[in-house]
Design a protein around this motif. Structure first.
Motif, PDB file in Angstrom:
ATOM      1  N   VAL A   1       0.866  -1.191   0.000  1.00 22.08           N
ATOM      2  CA  VAL A   1       0.000   0.000   0.000  1.00 22.08           C
ATOM      3  C   VAL A   1       0.896   1.233   0.000  1.00 22.08           C
ATOM      4  O   VAL A   1       1.661   1.451   0.933  1.00 22.08           O
ATOM      5  N   LEU A   2       0.798   2.015  -1.048  1.00 21.60           N
ATOM      6  CA  LEU A   2       1.629   3.201  -1.197  1.00 21.60           C
ATOM      7  C   LEU A   2       1.013   4.369  -0.433  1.00 21.60           C
ATOM      8  O   LEU A   2      -0.197   4.614  -0.520  1.00 21.60           O
ATOM      9  N   VAL A   3       1.836   5.085   0.327  1.00 18.94           N
ATOM     10  CA  VAL A   3       1.363   6.277   1.029  1.00 18.94           C
ATOM     11  C   VAL A   3       1.584   7.475   0.109  1.00 18.94           C
ATOM     12  O   VAL A   3       2.726   7.823  -0.209  1.00 18.94           O
ATOM     13  N   VAL A   4       0.495   8.089  -0.308  1.00 19.76           N
ATOM     14  CA  VAL A   4       0.549   9.167  -1.288  1.00 19.76           C
ATOM     15  C   VAL A   4      -0.015  10.436  -0.685  1.00 19.76           C
ATOM     16  O   VAL A   4      -1.143  10.455  -0.175  1.00 19.76           O
ATOM     17  N   ALA A   5       0.764  11.501  -0.744  1.00 23.64           N
ATOM     18  CA  ALA A   5       0.302  12.798  -0.264  1.00 23.64           C
ATOM     19  C   ALA A   5      -0.150  13.650  -1.436  1.00 23.64           C
ATOM     20  O   ALA A   5       0.469  13.642  -2.511  1.00 23.64           O
ATOM     21  N   LEU A   6      -1.230  14.395  -1.239  1.00 27.60           N
ATOM     22  CA  LEU A   6      -1.688  15.395  -2.206  1.00 27.60           C
ATOM     23  C   LEU A   6      -1.246  16.750  -1.698  1.00 27.60           C
ATOM     24  O   LEU A   6      -1.645  17.170  -0.609  1.00 27.60           O
ATOM     25  N   ALA A   7      -0.391  17.420  -2.460  1.00 23.18           N
ATOM     26  CA  ALA A   7       0.173  18.699  -2.034  1.00 23.18           C
ATOM     27  C   ALA A   7      -0.115  19.758  -3.077  1.00 23.18           C
ATOM     28  O   ALA A   7      -0.088  19.487  -4.282  1.00 23.18           O
ATOM     29  N   GLY A   8      -0.358  20.968  -2.613  1.00 18.90           N
ATOM     30  CA  GLY A   8      -0.618  22.065  -3.549  1.00 18.90           C
ATOM     31  C   GLY A   8      -1.103  23.290  -2.828  1.00 18.90           C
ATOM     32  O   GLY A   8      -1.261  23.294  -1.596  1.00 18.90           O
ATOM     33  N   GLY A   9      -1.360  24.328  -3.594  1.00 12.66           N
ATOM     34  CA  GLY A   9      -1.752  25.599  -3.020  1.00 12.66           C
ATOM     35  C   GLY A   9      -3.248  25.739  -2.826  1.00 12.66           C
ATOM     36  O   GLY A   9      -4.048  24.877  -3.212  1.00 12.66           O
ATOM     37  N   THR A  10      -3.623  26.853  -2.237  1.00 13.37           N
ATOM     38  CA  THR A  10      -5.025  27.160  -1.987  1.00 13.37           C
ATOM     39  C   THR A  10      -5.802  27.201  -3.304  1.00 13.37           C
ATOM     40  O   THR A  10      -5.381  27.821  -4.274  1.00 13.37           O
ATOM     41  N   GLY A  11      -6.933  26.502  -3.333  1.00 17.65           N
ATOM     42  CA  GLY A  11      -7.803  26.541  -4.504  1.00 17.65           C
ATOM     43  C   GLY A  11      -7.383  25.627  -5.633  1.00 17.65           C
ATOM     44  O   GLY A  11      -8.026  25.611  -6.684  1.00 17.65           O
ATOM     45  N   SER A  12      -6.320  24.842  -5.443  1.00 17.91           N
ATOM     46  CA  SER A  12      -5.863  23.971  -6.522  1.00 17.91           C
ATOM     47  C   SER A  12      -6.760  22.750  -6.693  1.00 17.91           C
ATOM     48  O   SER A  12      -6.724  22.091  -7.729  1.00 17.91           O
ATOM     49  N   GLY A  13      -7.536  22.437  -5.672  1.00 17.91           N
ATOM     50  CA  GLY A  13      -8.459  21.315  -5.771  1.00 17.91           C
ATOM     51  C   GLY A  13      -7.933  20.023  -5.173  1.00 17.91           C
ATOM     52  O   GLY A  13      -8.356  18.926  -5.568  1.00 17.91           O
ATOM     53  N   LYS A  14      -7.036  20.130  -4.194  1.00 21.44           N
ATOM     54  CA  LYS A  14      -6.512  18.922  -3.552  1.00 21.44           C
ATOM     55  C   LYS A  14      -7.623  18.097  -2.914  1.00 21.44           C
ATOM     56  O   LYS A  14      -7.683  16.878  -3.060  1.00 21.44           O
ATOM     57  N   SER A  15      -8.473  18.777  -2.154  1.00 20.06           N
ATOM     58  CA  SER A  15      -9.528  18.045  -1.445  1.00 20.06           C
ATOM     59  C   SER A  15     -10.533  17.438  -2.419  1.00 20.06           C
ATOM     60  O   SER A  15     -11.024  16.322  -2.205  1.00 20.06           O
ATOM     61  N   SER A  16     -10.814  18.152  -3.504  1.00 19.36           N
ATOM     62  CA  SER A  16     -11.700  17.581  -4.530  1.00 19.36           C
ATOM     63  C   SER A  16     -11.070  16.347  -5.157  1.00 19.36           C
ATOM     64  O   SER A  16     -11.747  15.347  -5.418  1.00 19.36           O
ATOM     65  N   LEU A  17      -9.778  16.403  -5.397  1.00 24.11           N
ATOM     66  CA  LEU A  17      -9.092  15.249  -5.965  1.00 24.11           C
ATOM     67  C   LEU A  17      -9.075  14.099  -4.964  1.00 24.11           C
ATOM     68  O   LEU A  17      -9.244  12.926  -5.339  1.00 24.11           O
ATOM     69  N   PHE A  18      -8.859  14.404  -3.703  1.00 24.68           N
ATOM     70  CA  PHE A  18      -8.899  13.392  -2.647  1.00 24.68           C
ATOM     71  C   PHE A  18     -10.234  12.642  -2.715  1.00 24.68           C
ATOM     72  O   PHE A  18     -10.284  11.404  -2.731  1.00 24.68           O
ATOM     73  N   ASN A  19     -11.338  13.392  -2.775  1.00 23.18           N
ATOM     74  CA  ASN A  19     -12.668  12.774  -2.836  1.00 23.18           C
ATOM     75  C   ASN A  19     -12.865  11.988  -4.129  1.00 23.18           C
ATOM     76  O   ASN A  19     -13.453  10.901  -4.127  1.00 23.18           O
ATOM     77  N   ALA A  20     -12.356  12.530  -5.240  1.00 24.21           N
ATOM     78  CA  ALA A  20     -12.517  11.844  -6.525  1.00 24.21           C
ATOM     79  C   ALA A  20     -11.752  10.523  -6.541  1.00 24.21           C
ATOM     80  O   ALA A  20     -12.223   9.528  -7.098  1.00 24.21           O
ATOM     81  N   LEU A  21     -10.595  10.489  -5.928  1.00 22.99           N
ATOM     82  CA  LEU A  21      -9.800   9.273  -5.918  1.00 22.99           C
ATOM     83  C   LEU A  21     -10.471   8.161  -5.114  1.00 22.99           C
ATOM     84  O   LEU A  21     -10.429   6.986  -5.502  1.00 22.99           O
ATOM     85  N   VAL A  22     -11.082   8.517  -3.993  1.00 22.85           N
ATOM     86  CA  VAL A  22     -11.720   7.483  -3.165  1.00 22.85           C
ATOM     87  C   VAL A  22     -13.168   7.245  -3.553  1.00 22.85           C
ATOM     88  O   VAL A  22     -13.807   6.307  -3.066  1.00 22.85           O
ATOM     89  N   GLY A  23     -13.713   8.105  -4.436  1.00 19.19           N
ATOM     90  CA  GLY A  23     -15.049   7.877  -4.957  1.00 19.19           C
ATOM     91  C   GLY A  23     -16.191   8.343  -4.086  1.00 19.19           C
ATOM     92  O   GLY A  23     -17.332   7.962  -4.311  1.00 19.19           O
ATOM     93  N   GLU A  24     -15.904   9.164  -3.080  1.00 19.70           N
ATOM     94  CA  GLU A  24     -16.973   9.719  -2.253  1.00 19.70           C
ATOM     95  C   GLU A  24     -16.494  10.976  -1.542  1.00 19.70           C
ATOM     96  O   GLU A  24     -15.296  11.259  -1.470  1.00 19.70           O
ATOM     97  N   GLU A  25     -17.458  11.751  -1.041  1.00 21.34           N
ATOM     98  CA  GLU A  25     -17.132  13.017  -0.389  1.00 21.34           C
ATOM     99  C   GLU A  25     -16.687  12.757   1.056  1.00 21.34           C
ATOM    100  O   GLU A  25     -17.506  12.707   1.975  1.00 21.34           O
TER     101      GLU A  25
END
Length: 397
Positions: free
Chosen positions: A48-72
Protein backbone atom coordinates in the motif's frame (compact mmCIF):
# COMPACT_ATOMS: atom_id res chain seq x y z
CA UNK A 1 13.78 -6.58 1.25
CA UNK A 2 11.94 -5.83 4.48
CA UNK A 3 14.47 -7.89 6.43
CA UNK A 4 17.38 -6.00 4.89
CA UNK A 5 15.77 -2.68 5.67
CA UNK A 6 15.14 -3.78 9.24
CA UNK A 7 18.82 -4.76 9.41
CA UNK A 8 19.81 -1.24 8.32
CA UNK A 9 17.51 0.28 10.90
CA UNK A 10 19.09 -1.88 13.59
CA UNK A 11 22.56 -0.75 12.48
CA UNK A 12 21.38 2.85 12.61
CA UNK A 13 20.19 2.27 16.16
CA UNK A 14 23.61 0.85 17.05
CA UNK A 15 25.29 3.89 15.51
CA UNK A 16 23.07 6.17 17.58
CA UNK A 17 23.81 4.19 20.75
CA UNK A 18 27.56 4.35 20.06
CA UNK A 19 27.34 8.08 19.43
CA UNK A 20 25.39 8.85 22.58
CA UNK A 21 27.65 10.81 24.92
CA UNK A 22 30.04 11.40 22.03
CA UNK A 23 27.87 13.65 19.87
CA UNK A 24 25.37 16.25 20.98
CA UNK A 25 21.69 15.43 21.34
CA UNK A 26 20.96 18.01 18.62
CA UNK A 27 23.23 16.20 16.17
CA UNK A 28 21.63 12.83 16.94
CA UNK A 29 18.02 14.00 16.91
CA UNK A 30 17.47 13.85 13.09
CA UNK A 31 18.58 10.24 12.73
CA UNK A 32 16.75 9.23 15.92
CA UNK A 33 13.55 10.69 14.46
CA UNK A 34 14.20 8.99 11.12
CA UNK A 35 14.82 5.60 12.72
CA UNK A 36 11.56 5.96 14.62
CA UNK A 37 9.77 6.82 11.37
CA UNK A 38 11.37 3.91 9.51
CA UNK A 39 10.32 1.51 12.25
CA UNK A 40 6.76 2.74 11.92
CA UNK A 41 6.86 2.66 8.09
CA UNK A 42 8.15 -0.91 8.06
CA UNK A 43 5.32 -1.97 10.34
CA UNK A 44 2.58 -1.37 7.77
CA UNK A 45 1.93 -2.97 4.36
CA UNK A 46 4.57 -2.30 1.70
CA UNK A 47 2.02 -3.07 -1.00
CA UNK A 48 0.00 0.00 0.00
CA UNK A 49 1.63 3.20 -1.20
CA UNK A 50 1.36 6.28 1.03
CA UNK A 51 0.55 9.17 -1.29
CA UNK A 52 0.30 12.80 -0.26
CA UNK A 53 -1.69 15.39 -2.21
CA UNK A 54 0.17 18.70 -2.03
CA UNK A 55 -0.62 22.06 -3.55
CA UNK A 56 -1.75 25.60 -3.02
CA UNK A 57 -5.03 27.16 -1.99
CA UNK A 58 -7.80 26.54 -4.50
CA UNK A 59 -5.86 23.97 -6.52
CA UNK A 60 -8.46 21.31 -5.77
CA UNK A 61 -6.51 18.92 -3.55
CA UNK A 62 -9.53 18.05 -1.45
CA UNK A 63 -11.70 17.58 -4.53
CA UNK A 64 -9.09 15.25 -5.97
CA UNK A 65 -8.90 13.39 -2.65
CA UNK A 66 -12.67 12.77 -2.84
CA UNK A 67 -12.52 11.84 -6.52
CA UNK A 68 -9.80 9.27 -5.92
CA UNK A 69 -11.72 7.48 -3.17
CA UNK A 70 -15.05 7.88 -4.96
CA UNK A 71 -16.97 9.72 -2.25
CA UNK A 72 -17.13 13.02 -0.39
CA UNK A 73 -14.87 12.36 2.59
CA UNK A 74 -13.39 15.82 3.16
CA UNK A 75 -14.98 19.24 2.87
CA UNK A 76 -14.29 21.42 -0.14
CA UNK A 77 -15.34 24.84 -1.35
CA UNK A 78 -16.75 27.44 1.00
CA UNK A 79 -16.85 25.13 3.98
CA UNK A 80 -13.14 24.46 3.76
CA UNK A 81 -11.49 27.05 1.48
CA UNK A 82 -8.04 26.00 2.61
CA UNK A 83 -6.81 22.71 4.05
CA UNK A 84 -5.51 23.52 7.51
CA UNK A 85 -5.14 20.00 8.90
CA UNK A 86 -4.13 16.83 7.05
CA UNK A 87 -6.69 14.11 6.44
CA UNK A 88 -6.10 10.49 5.49
CA UNK A 89 -8.02 7.68 3.87
CA UNK A 90 -6.77 4.08 4.04
CA UNK A 91 -7.98 0.91 2.33
CA UNK A 92 -10.61 -0.96 4.30
CA UNK A 93 -8.56 -4.12 3.76
CA UNK A 94 -5.65 -2.59 5.69
CA UNK A 95 -7.74 -2.50 8.84
CA UNK A 96 -5.92 -0.74 11.67
CA UNK A 97 -2.42 -1.41 10.34
CA UNK A 98 -1.92 2.26 9.45
CA UNK A 99 -2.98 3.59 12.83
CA UNK A 100 0.53 3.63 14.25
CA UNK A 101 1.91 5.47 11.23
CA UNK A 102 -0.87 8.06 11.20
CA UNK A 103 -0.47 8.54 14.95
CA UNK A 104 3.26 9.02 14.44
CA UNK A 105 2.85 11.72 11.77
CA UNK A 106 -0.04 13.40 13.56
CA UNK A 107 -2.87 12.81 11.08
CA UNK A 108 -6.02 12.57 13.16
CA UNK A 109 -8.79 12.95 10.56
CA UNK A 110 -9.13 9.47 9.06
CA UNK A 111 -11.40 7.74 6.59
CA UNK A 112 -11.51 4.46 4.71
CA UNK A 113 -12.10 3.54 1.09
CA UNK A 114 -12.59 0.40 -0.98
CA UNK A 115 -10.33 -1.18 -3.60
CA UNK A 116 -7.73 1.58 -4.09
CA UNK A 117 -4.34 0.27 -2.80
CA UNK A 118 -3.27 3.69 -1.59
CA UNK A 119 -3.13 5.47 1.73
CA UNK A 120 -4.05 9.02 0.71
CA UNK A 121 -3.11 12.08 2.74
CA UNK A 122 -4.57 15.51 1.95
CA UNK A 123 -1.89 17.95 3.11
CA UNK A 124 -2.40 21.54 4.27
CA UNK A 125 -1.96 24.20 1.59
CA UNK A 126 1.63 24.91 0.59
CA UNK A 127 0.89 28.62 0.14
CA UNK A 128 -1.20 29.14 3.26
CA UNK A 129 -0.85 32.50 4.98
CA UNK A 130 -0.58 30.47 8.19
CA UNK A 131 3.09 29.65 8.70
CA UNK A 132 2.12 26.65 10.85
CA UNK A 133 0.27 25.12 7.87
CA UNK A 134 3.33 25.37 5.62
CA UNK A 135 5.52 23.98 8.39
CA UNK A 136 3.15 21.04 8.68
CA UNK A 137 3.59 20.33 4.98
CA UNK A 138 7.37 20.48 5.31
CA UNK A 139 7.23 18.03 8.22
CA UNK A 140 5.02 15.52 6.42
CA UNK A 141 6.53 15.49 2.92
CA UNK A 142 9.61 13.45 3.89
CA UNK A 143 7.44 10.85 5.61
CA UNK A 144 5.36 9.71 2.64
CA UNK A 145 6.21 7.37 -0.24
CA UNK A 146 4.99 9.51 -3.12
CA UNK A 147 3.58 12.99 -3.74
CA UNK A 148 0.99 14.22 -6.20
CA UNK A 149 1.57 17.94 -6.69
CA UNK A 150 -1.75 19.56 -7.53
CA UNK A 151 -1.85 22.85 -9.41
CA UNK A 152 -4.33 24.65 -11.63
CA UNK A 153 -4.38 26.93 -14.72
CA UNK A 154 -3.93 30.04 -12.58
CA UNK A 155 -1.16 28.93 -10.19
CA UNK A 156 0.87 26.41 -12.17
CA UNK A 157 3.77 28.90 -12.33
CA UNK A 158 3.55 29.79 -8.63
CA UNK A 159 7.04 30.69 -7.36
CA UNK A 160 6.52 29.03 -3.99
CA UNK A 161 5.57 25.73 -5.62
CA UNK A 162 8.59 25.70 -7.91
CA UNK A 163 11.25 27.48 -5.86
CA UNK A 164 10.36 26.20 -2.40
CA UNK A 165 9.35 22.65 -3.27
CA UNK A 166 9.80 21.22 -6.76
CA UNK A 167 13.30 22.52 -7.53
CA UNK A 168 14.82 21.68 -4.11
CA UNK A 169 13.18 18.24 -4.18
CA UNK A 170 14.00 17.37 -7.79
CA UNK A 171 16.22 14.47 -6.66
CA UNK A 172 13.00 12.77 -5.51
CA UNK A 173 11.23 13.21 -8.86
CA UNK A 174 10.82 9.43 -9.24
CA UNK A 175 8.28 9.63 -6.42
CA UNK A 176 6.36 12.60 -7.86
CA UNK A 177 3.48 13.22 -10.21
CA UNK A 178 2.22 16.69 -11.16
CA UNK A 179 -1.44 17.13 -12.01
CA UNK A 180 -2.88 20.16 -13.73
CA UNK A 181 -6.35 20.25 -12.23
CA UNK A 182 -9.46 22.09 -13.48
CA UNK A 183 -8.57 21.62 -17.16
CA UNK A 184 -12.29 21.81 -17.97
CA UNK A 185 -11.86 25.60 -17.69
CA UNK A 186 -9.51 25.63 -20.70
CA UNK A 187 -10.08 25.27 -24.40
CA UNK A 188 -8.04 22.69 -26.26
CA UNK A 189 -5.60 25.32 -27.53
CA UNK A 190 -5.28 26.93 -24.09
CA UNK A 191 -4.63 23.54 -22.51
CA UNK A 192 -1.81 22.87 -24.97
CA UNK A 193 -0.18 26.21 -24.17
CA UNK A 194 -0.44 25.71 -20.41
CA UNK A 195 0.89 22.13 -20.53
CA UNK A 196 3.85 23.26 -22.63
CA UNK A 197 4.61 26.12 -20.27
CA UNK A 198 4.26 23.91 -17.19
CA UNK A 199 6.55 21.34 -18.81
CA UNK A 200 9.18 24.01 -19.36
CA UNK A 201 8.89 25.08 -15.73
CA UNK A 202 9.36 21.50 -14.54
CA UNK A 203 12.42 21.03 -16.73
CA UNK A 204 13.85 24.23 -15.23
CA UNK A 205 13.24 22.66 -11.82
CA UNK A 206 15.26 19.61 -12.87
CA UNK A 207 12.22 17.40 -13.40
CA UNK A 208 10.67 15.73 -16.47
CA UNK A 209 7.61 17.15 -18.20
CA UNK A 210 6.32 13.57 -18.52
CA UNK A 211 5.30 13.80 -14.85
CA UNK A 212 2.36 16.03 -15.83
CA UNK A 213 -1.16 14.68 -16.03
CA UNK A 214 -4.15 16.92 -16.94
CA UNK A 215 -7.27 16.26 -14.87
CA UNK A 216 -10.46 17.78 -13.60
CA UNK A 217 -11.35 16.32 -10.23
CA UNK A 218 -14.70 18.08 -9.92
CA UNK A 219 -16.05 19.39 -13.24
CA UNK A 220 -19.38 21.29 -13.21
CA UNK A 221 -21.03 18.42 -15.07
CA UNK A 222 -20.17 14.81 -15.62
CA UNK A 223 -17.65 12.49 -13.97
CA UNK A 224 -14.09 13.48 -13.07
CA UNK A 225 -11.67 13.77 -15.96
CA UNK A 226 -8.32 12.00 -15.92
CA UNK A 227 -8.65 10.62 -12.38
CA UNK A 228 -8.67 7.01 -13.57
CA UNK A 229 -5.46 7.69 -15.50
CA UNK A 230 -3.97 9.19 -12.34
CA UNK A 231 -4.87 6.05 -10.37
CA UNK A 232 -3.20 3.92 -13.05
CA UNK A 233 -0.06 6.09 -12.90
CA UNK A 234 0.02 5.79 -9.11
CA UNK A 235 -0.37 2.03 -9.27
CA UNK A 236 2.47 1.87 -11.79
CA UNK A 237 4.54 4.07 -9.50
CA UNK A 238 3.79 1.77 -6.60
CA UNK A 239 4.74 -1.26 -8.66
CA UNK A 240 8.07 0.32 -9.57
CA UNK A 241 11.06 -1.69 -8.43
CA UNK A 242 11.34 -1.27 -4.67
CA UNK A 243 10.03 2.32 -4.66
CA UNK A 244 9.42 2.28 -0.92
CA UNK A 245 12.79 0.69 -0.21
CA UNK A 246 14.54 3.21 -2.46
CA UNK A 247 12.93 6.08 -0.63
CA UNK A 248 13.76 4.69 2.81
CA UNK A 249 17.38 3.98 1.86
CA UNK A 250 17.75 7.47 0.37
CA UNK A 251 16.42 9.01 3.59
CA UNK A 252 18.78 6.89 5.66
CA UNK A 253 21.73 7.78 3.41
CA UNK A 254 21.03 11.49 3.91
CA UNK A 255 20.78 11.09 7.67
CA UNK A 256 23.94 8.95 7.80
CA UNK A 257 25.94 11.51 5.85
CA UNK A 258 24.81 14.22 8.25
CA UNK A 259 25.71 12.01 11.22
CA UNK A 260 29.17 11.29 9.78
CA UNK A 261 29.77 14.98 9.13
CA UNK A 262 28.79 15.79 12.70
CA UNK A 263 31.06 13.09 14.11
CA UNK A 264 34.12 14.46 12.34
CA UNK A 265 37.28 12.76 11.12
CA UNK A 266 39.66 10.31 12.81
CA UNK A 267 42.49 11.84 14.79
CA UNK A 268 46.24 11.09 14.78
CA UNK A 269 46.15 10.99 18.56
CA UNK A 270 48.86 8.53 19.56
CA UNK A 271 51.74 9.98 17.58
CA UNK A 272 50.83 13.50 18.68
CA UNK A 273 50.50 12.35 22.28
CA UNK A 274 53.95 10.75 22.24
CA UNK A 275 55.49 13.96 20.91
CA UNK A 276 53.68 16.12 23.48
CA UNK A 277 54.64 13.90 26.42
CA UNK A 278 58.26 13.65 25.28
CA UNK A 279 58.56 17.42 25.10
CA UNK A 280 56.80 17.85 28.46
CA UNK A 281 59.18 15.36 30.09
CA UNK A 282 62.15 17.21 28.63
CA UNK A 283 60.88 20.49 30.01
CA UNK A 284 60.23 18.98 33.43
CA UNK A 285 63.77 17.67 33.40
CA UNK A 286 64.91 21.23 32.71
CA UNK A 287 62.90 22.50 35.69
CA UNK A 288 60.44 24.19 33.31
CA UNK A 289 57.13 23.03 34.76
CA UNK A 290 55.30 25.98 33.20
CA UNK A 291 56.64 25.01 29.77
CA UNK A 292 55.68 21.37 30.29
CA UNK A 293 52.20 22.42 31.38
CA UNK A 294 51.84 24.68 28.38
CA UNK A 295 52.89 21.93 25.93
CA UNK A 296 50.39 19.39 27.22
CA UNK A 297 47.61 21.97 27.48
CA UNK A 298 48.19 23.11 23.90
CA UNK A 299 48.10 19.48 22.73
CA UNK A 300 44.76 18.79 24.42
CA UNK A 301 43.33 22.14 23.28
CA UNK A 302 44.25 21.24 19.69
CA UNK A 303 42.52 17.85 20.04
CA UNK A 304 39.48 19.52 21.58
CA UNK A 305 39.23 21.91 18.63
CA UNK A 306 39.07 18.96 16.22
CA UNK A 307 36.12 17.23 17.87
CA UNK A 308 32.63 18.34 18.79
CA UNK A 309 29.78 17.72 21.20
CA UNK A 310 30.40 16.16 24.62
CA UNK A 311 33.80 14.88 23.48
CA UNK A 312 35.07 18.44 23.09
CA UNK A 313 33.79 19.30 26.56
CA UNK A 314 35.50 16.27 28.16
CA UNK A 315 38.86 16.91 26.46
CA UNK A 316 38.68 20.60 27.39
CA UNK A 317 38.15 19.63 31.03
CA UNK A 318 41.24 17.41 30.88
CA UNK A 319 43.21 20.34 29.48
CA UNK A 320 42.03 22.51 32.37
CA UNK A 321 43.28 19.89 34.85
CA UNK A 322 46.80 19.70 33.38
CA UNK A 323 48.38 22.33 35.70
CA UNK A 324 47.20 20.42 38.78
CA UNK A 325 48.51 17.13 37.36
CA UNK A 326 51.91 18.62 36.56
CA UNK A 327 52.21 20.17 40.02
CA UNK A 328 51.39 16.81 41.65
CA UNK A 329 53.72 14.84 39.39
CA UNK A 330 56.55 17.30 39.97
CA UNK A 331 56.02 17.00 43.72
CA UNK A 332 55.94 13.20 43.56
CA UNK A 333 59.16 13.06 41.58
CA UNK A 334 60.88 15.26 44.16
CA UNK A 335 59.55 13.09 46.99
CA UNK A 336 60.66 9.92 45.25
CA UNK A 337 64.26 11.11 45.34
CA UNK A 338 64.20 11.31 49.16
CA UNK A 339 67.04 13.82 49.04
CA UNK A 340 66.78 17.29 50.48
CA UNK A 341 69.35 18.49 47.96
CA UNK A 342 67.59 16.74 45.05
CA UNK A 343 67.05 20.04 43.27
CA UNK A 344 70.83 20.50 43.03
CA UNK A 345 71.33 17.28 41.09
CA UNK A 346 68.01 17.14 39.27
CA UNK A 347 69.45 17.79 35.83
CA UNK A 348 71.75 14.78 36.19
CA UNK A 349 69.36 12.36 37.83
CA UNK A 350 65.86 13.24 36.57
CA UNK A 351 63.83 10.04 36.07
CA UNK A 352 62.48 10.48 32.53
CA UNK A 353 60.67 7.14 32.41
CA UNK A 354 58.90 7.73 35.71
CA UNK A 355 57.79 11.17 34.54
CA UNK A 356 56.61 9.76 31.22
CA UNK A 357 54.63 7.03 32.98
CA UNK A 358 52.94 9.47 35.34
CA UNK A 359 52.05 11.88 32.52
CA UNK A 360 50.62 9.05 30.45
CA UNK A 361 48.54 7.78 33.34
CA UNK A 362 47.27 11.20 34.44
CA UNK A 363 46.77 13.01 31.13
CA UNK A 364 47.06 10.77 28.07
CA UNK A 365 45.19 7.67 29.19
CA UNK A 366 41.99 9.58 30.18
CA UNK A 367 42.06 11.45 26.87
CA UNK A 368 42.61 8.21 24.94
CA UNK A 369 39.68 6.62 26.80
CA UNK A 370 37.38 9.48 25.83
CA UNK A 371 38.52 9.36 22.21
CA UNK A 372 38.18 5.56 22.12
CA UNK A 373 34.42 5.98 22.58
CA UNK A 374 34.44 8.44 19.72
CA UNK A 375 36.41 5.97 17.57
CA UNK A 376 33.80 3.28 18.24
CA UNK A 377 31.08 5.72 17.17
CA UNK A 378 32.97 6.62 13.98
CA UNK A 379 33.43 2.95 13.13
CA UNK A 380 29.76 2.23 13.71
CA UNK A 381 28.70 5.16 11.52
CA UNK A 382 31.15 4.13 8.78
CA UNK A 383 29.81 0.55 8.88
CA UNK A 384 26.26 1.85 8.52
CA UNK A 385 27.26 4.14 5.65
CA UNK A 386 28.84 1.24 3.73
CA UNK A 387 25.72 -0.93 4.03
CA UNK A 388 23.37 1.93 3.13
CA UNK A 389 25.44 2.82 0.08
CA UNK A 390 25.63 -0.82 -0.98
CA UNK A 391 21.85 -1.32 -0.86
CA UNK A 392 21.32 2.04 -2.55
CA UNK A 393 23.51 0.98 -5.49
CA UNK A 394 21.71 -2.35 -5.71
CA UNK A 395 18.32 -0.67 -5.84
CA UNK A 396 19.53 1.77 -8.49
CA UNK A 397 20.52 -1.05 -10.88
Amino acid sequence: MRERLIGLVEKAELAVASSSGVMSDEALEPIIDLVRTLRVRLSYPEEVLVVALAGGTGSGKSSLFNALVGEELVDVGGVRPTTSQPAASVPVSAGSRFDGFLDHIGVHERHTHEDLPLCLIDLPDTDSVEIAHRQRVDQLLPLVDAVVWVTDPEKYRDARLHHDYLAPLSDHASRFLVVLNQVDRLSSDELGVVLTDLGSALEADGMAKELILPISASPPAGPPIGVDQLVDRLKTLGNGRDLVATKLVADLATATRALAAGAGQSLEFDSRAVAAVSEAVERLGSEDRIGATSRLTEFLDAISAEVDGPTRHHIARLAADVPAHLARIDSELRSDRGNRRWFLVRRRSFDNESARTKLNESVIRPARSILAKRAVALASIADLAVDVESLGRELAR
